[in-house]
Scaffold this active site. Structure first.
Site, PDB file in Angstrom:
ATOM      1  CG  ASP A   9      38.072  -6.493  13.108  1.00 18.99           C
ATOM      2  OD1 ASP A   9      39.212  -6.588  13.569  1.00 18.99           O
ATOM      3  OD2 ASP A   9      37.602  -5.423  12.666  1.00 18.99           O
ATOM      4  CG  ASP A  11      39.945  -1.644  16.989  1.00 14.67           C
ATOM      5  OD1 ASP A  11      39.391  -1.158  17.984  1.00 14.67           O
ATOM      6  OD2 ASP A  11      41.101  -2.079  16.989  1.00 14.67           O
TER       7      ASP A  11
HETATM    8  P1  B16 Z   1      46.461  -1.568  18.966  1.00 13.37           P
HETATM    9  P2  B16 Z   1      41.129  -4.853  14.595  1.00 13.37           P
HETATM   10  C1  B16 Z   1      43.232  -3.222  14.691  1.00 13.37           C
HETATM   11  O1  B16 Z   1      42.152  -3.831  15.307  1.00 13.37           O
HETATM   12  C2  B16 Z   1      42.869  -1.854  14.164  1.00 13.37           C
HETATM   13  O2  B16 Z   1      41.982  -1.971  13.058  1.00 13.37           O
HETATM   14  C3  B16 Z   1      44.105  -1.120  13.703  1.00 13.37           C
HETATM   15  O3  B16 Z   1      43.769   0.172  13.281  1.00 13.37           O
HETATM   16  C4  B16 Z   1      45.102  -1.063  14.867  1.00 13.37           C
HETATM   17  O4  B16 Z   1      46.306  -0.451  14.453  1.00 13.37           O
HETATM   18  C5  B16 Z   1      45.401  -2.479  15.358  1.00 13.37           C
HETATM   19  O5  B16 Z   1      44.199  -3.101  15.749  1.00 13.37           O
HETATM   20  C6  B16 Z   1      46.360  -2.497  16.508  1.00 13.37           C
HETATM   21  O6  B16 Z   1      45.731  -1.912  17.611  1.00 13.37           O
HETATM   22  O7  B16 Z   1      47.353  -0.400  18.720  1.00 13.37           O
HETATM   23  O8  B16 Z   1      45.320  -1.286  19.906  1.00 13.37           O
HETATM   24  O9  B16 Z   1      47.248  -2.801  19.383  1.00 13.37           O
HETATM   25  O10 B16 Z   1      40.423  -4.057  13.553  1.00 13.37           O
HETATM   26  O11 B16 Z   1      41.968  -5.993  14.053  1.00 13.37           O
HETATM   27  O12 B16 Z   1      40.231  -5.261  15.732  1.00 13.37           O
HETATM   28 MG    MG Z   2      38.722  -3.758  12.263  1.00 11.55          MG
END
Ligand code: B16
Ligand code: MG
Length: 222
Positions: A9, A11
């Site tokens: 993952d 974030d």
């Molecule tokens: P974006 P991950 C996710 O990333 C985040 O945890 C989540 O908080 C966010 O809303 C989502 O990506 C979408 O992100 O707005 O940048 O497209 O944890 O799956 O790496």
């Molecule tokens: Mg994450």
């Protein structure tokens, strides 16, 4: 199970952008007069941008048109991008790059499985893009975590079955996605938090393939 593939993952696992997502959502929620706390943000981790917005709107009993949803998502993303624009190699969380280099040296497949549509640009900014054998992100998906689609796509890219892949996740939705896809789910975060994960570590500082295999072996012997 012998680990042959590692699915990361982004974030909250590779880089600490979870707090920046929170800041941007919080500022949008404030403008909409919807109360939004850090605790509520926990349940949004791993969800797509649209799913996250819809959760916030629901909690404020606010109904808006699809056009307004798109505008709100753009606003949130603009603010998020202003913050993450300054990310660089020093922002990679401790131990991540070292672990990835070791995995590559030992022939373990590495794929990104992130819900973020900003994943590729962030990976380029922090200098890790070229270490991945494959990248699956929010631009390639129809279903977001906790659906296992993302990690299944990752394992297919690596040419591996889920049963030999470990998923690294900081979010409950991601752990559920890994479990329902048949992967080994490693929770990253305060030990004792992601209780459904097969194993849990605080972070990846000083993590090695041997230690990861040890977590699998001890889970299997329990
Ligand atoms: P974006 P991950 C996710 O990333 C985040 O945890 C989540 O908080 C966010 O809303 C989502 O990506 C979408 O992100 O707005 O940048 O497209 O944890 O799956 O790496
Ligand atoms: Mg994450």
């Amino acid at each position: 199970m012998k680990i042959l593939g590692c699915l990361f993952d982004l974030d909250g696992v590779i880089v600490d952008t979870a707090k920046h997502h929170y800041f941007a959502w919080k500022s949008l929620a404030d403008k909409l007069a919807i109360p939004f706390t850090e605790l509520e943000n926990e349940s949004l981790k791993g969800l797509s941008r649209l799913d996250s917005l819809e959760c916030i709107l629901r909690s404020g009993n606010l109904e808006v048109s699809s056009k307004t949803k798109i505008e709100l998502m753009e606003k949130k993303n603009q603010l998020y991008l202003q913050i993450v624009d300054s990310l660089g190699p020093d922002d990679v969380l401790p131990g991540v790059k070292e672990l990835m280099l070791e995995l590559r040296n030992k022939g373990i497949g590495i794929c990104l499985g992130s819900s973020s549509k900003n994943a590729s640009s962030i990976l380029k900014s922090i200098g890790l893009f070229d270490l991945f054998d494959g990248i699956v992100d929010g631009n390639h998906l129809t279903l977001s975590k906790p659906d296992p689609e993302m990690f299944i796509k990752c394992s297919k890219i690596l040419g591996l079955t889920p049963s030999v892949c470990m998923v690294f996740e900081d979010a409950e939705s991601g752990i559920e996605a890994a479990l329902s896809g048949g992967f080994f789910a490693l929770g990253i975060g305060a030990v004792g938090s992601l209780k459904r994960a097969h194993a849990n570590v605080q972070d990846l500082d000083h993590m090695t393939l041997k230690k990861l295999q040890g977590l699998v072996d001890s889970h299997e012997s329990n």
